[in-house]
Design an enzyme around this catalytic site. Structure first.
Site, short mmCIF file in Angstrom:
data_model
loop_
_atom_site.label_atom_id
_atom_site.label_comp_id
_atom_site.label_asym_id
_atom_site.label_seq_id
_atom_site.Cartn_x
_atom_site.Cartn_y
_atom_site.Cartn_z
N TRP A 129 16.36 -5.52 8.23
CA TRP A 129 15.53 -5.48 7.01
C TRP A 129 15.33 -6.88 6.45
O TRP A 129 14.23 -7.21 5.97
CB TRP A 129 16.14 -4.52 5.99
CG TRP A 129 16.26 -3.15 6.56
CD1 TRP A 129 17.41 -2.45 6.82
CD2 TRP A 129 15.19 -2.32 7.02
NE1 TRP A 129 17.12 -1.25 7.41
CE2 TRP A 129 15.77 -1.13 7.53
CE3 TRP A 129 13.80 -2.45 7.03
CZ2 TRP A 129 15.00 -0.09 8.06
CZ3 TRP A 129 13.03 -1.42 7.56
CH2 TRP A 129 13.64 -0.25 8.07
N ASP A 165 17.95 -7.45 -1.82
CA ASP A 165 17.65 -6.06 -1.48
C ASP A 165 18.99 -5.32 -1.52
O ASP A 165 19.88 -5.60 -0.73
CB ASP A 165 17.05 -6.01 -0.08
CG ASP A 165 16.79 -4.59 0.42
OD1 ASP A 165 17.18 -3.63 -0.25
OD2 ASP A 165 16.20 -4.46 1.52
N LYS A 181 18.88 6.11 -0.58
CA LYS A 181 20.20 6.06 0.04
C LYS A 181 21.30 6.44 -0.96
O LYS A 181 22.20 7.18 -0.62
CB LYS A 181 20.46 4.67 0.60
CG LYS A 181 19.46 4.29 1.70
CD LYS A 181 19.55 2.84 2.07
CE LYS A 181 18.43 2.42 3.01
NZ LYS A 181 18.44 3.05 4.32
#
Length: 360
Positions: free
Chosen positions: A101, A171, A195
């Site tokens: 990511w 992030d 999540k």
């Protein structure tokens, strides 16, 4: 059918009490005679929902008054573009690559300016966090970017990088609300909620007000300007109303559990049960350098692809689902987010012990 133990990396397990409350309120939210799913985002009832969700998140994270909280769409991946579009004044940013990511965010940033890789752990399949104490930070960097917890690879930052005075952007999609965070260490924090917080479809941005600019290139899409969203209190267009409502219920649940200090203790306890077993097992082994292990995502392997597949199949049949590792790394991965009860991890470990005895 009984509920399974869901170890999915996302969308992932939600607290059962939240799901039950949502079910109870599905047809009639607090006497309004309608579902949150069908009410106007401009209504007084919904205004209370989104404002209360923001207030609870601010309380949980001690978010200072000079930070805005934005409830947005497009997932965390859309922020890979929005961040450089909004924050690149000099057109330069430094990225630390600790997984897929962060790498995707870096590749996106290259479209909008000069993105530099100042550290990476790709040489060992992202199984560790590089030393970030003395990085070659660019003099003209607008920000330094990290992915705080790496869902696929099971690594996490336990010490933040020395950004040499530059803004830190993080992030936090896969470990938000799992432990206390000092928001003032960051210029911007963002996270897809699917999540640890809510259903897929919402991304939350926490941004320091002085970073919200009104002098952006006119080519920056209106919807991707933080100023557009901040000025409209996240209501510039129809927000993901129902998802935000569920996030609000989860914030209240985290508060009822004792807040982020209590969540950290709860998560450390769960992770220890699984890591202790992996460290003593003759069949299973963890894939991450010990000091960089994540509390949320625990990848492990047997070293034999056929045995891995057999384990995943038998675990699924026994009610332990979504344990297959990410396609890029294989093996197994147990995501043990806030809502995973300790007994879920204990029962998984018991199952792993039995599997080991049969297959060692």
């Amino acid at each position: 059918m009984a509920r399974v133990y869901n170890f999915s990396a996302g969308p992932s397990i939600l607290p059962e009490v939240v799901l039950k409350q949502a079910a109870e309120e599905m047809l009639d939210y607090k006497g309004s005679g309608q579902s949150v799913m069908e009410m106007s985002h401009r209504s007084k009832v919904y205004d209370n929902i989104i404002k209360e969700a923001e207030k609870d998140l601010r309380d949980l994270m001690n978010i200072p008054d000079n930070y805005k909280v934005l409830f947005l769409q497009g997932g965390a991946s859309q922020q890979f573009a929005a961040i450089p579009m909004n924050l690149m004044k000099n057109g330069v940013a430094d990225y630390i690559i600790t997984g897929q990511w962060a790498k995707k965010a870096y590749q996106e940033a290259k479209k909008y300016g000069k993105a530099n890789v100042v550290a990476s752990s790709e040489d060992k399949t992202f199984s560790y966090i590089p030393d970030v104490s003395d990085l070659p930070i660019s003099d003209d960097a607008d920000y330094v970017y990290i992915c705080h917890n790496n869902t696929i690879y099971g690594t996490a930052y336990h010490e933040l990088p020395n950004t040499k005075g530059k803004i830190l952007v993080a992030d936090m999609s896969s470990d938000i609300l799992s432990q206390p965070v000092n928001v003032e260490d960051y210029g911007l924090i963002f996270f897809g909620v699917q999540k640890n917080v809510g259903p897929a479809g919402v991304v939350i941005v926490i941004i320091r007000e002085d970073l919200i600019r009104d002098d952006l290139d006119e080519k920056v899409p209106t919807m991707l300007k933080y100023k557009t969203q901040a000025d409209a209190d996240s209501l510039y267009n129809t927000p993901p109303c129902y998802g935000i409502y569920i996030c609000g219920l989860v914030f209240k649940w985290v508060k009822s559990m004792g807040g982020l200090d209590a969540m950290k203790i709860h998560n450390e306890k769960k992770a220890k049960i699984l890591y202790d077993f992996l460290d003593s097992s003759k069949l299973f082994k963890g894939t991450v350098v010990k000091k960089d292990r994540s509390l949320m995502n625990v990848p492990f392997v047997t070293g034999n692809d056929e045995l891995d597949a057999k384990f995943v199949k038998e675990a699924t049949e026994a009610g332990f689902v979504n344990l297959k590792g990410h396609r890029s790394v294989g093996g197994m991965r147990a995501s043990i987010y806030n809502a995973m009860p300790i007994e879920g991890v204990e029962k998984l470990v018991q199952f792993m012990k039995e599997f080991e005895e049969k297959n060692a």
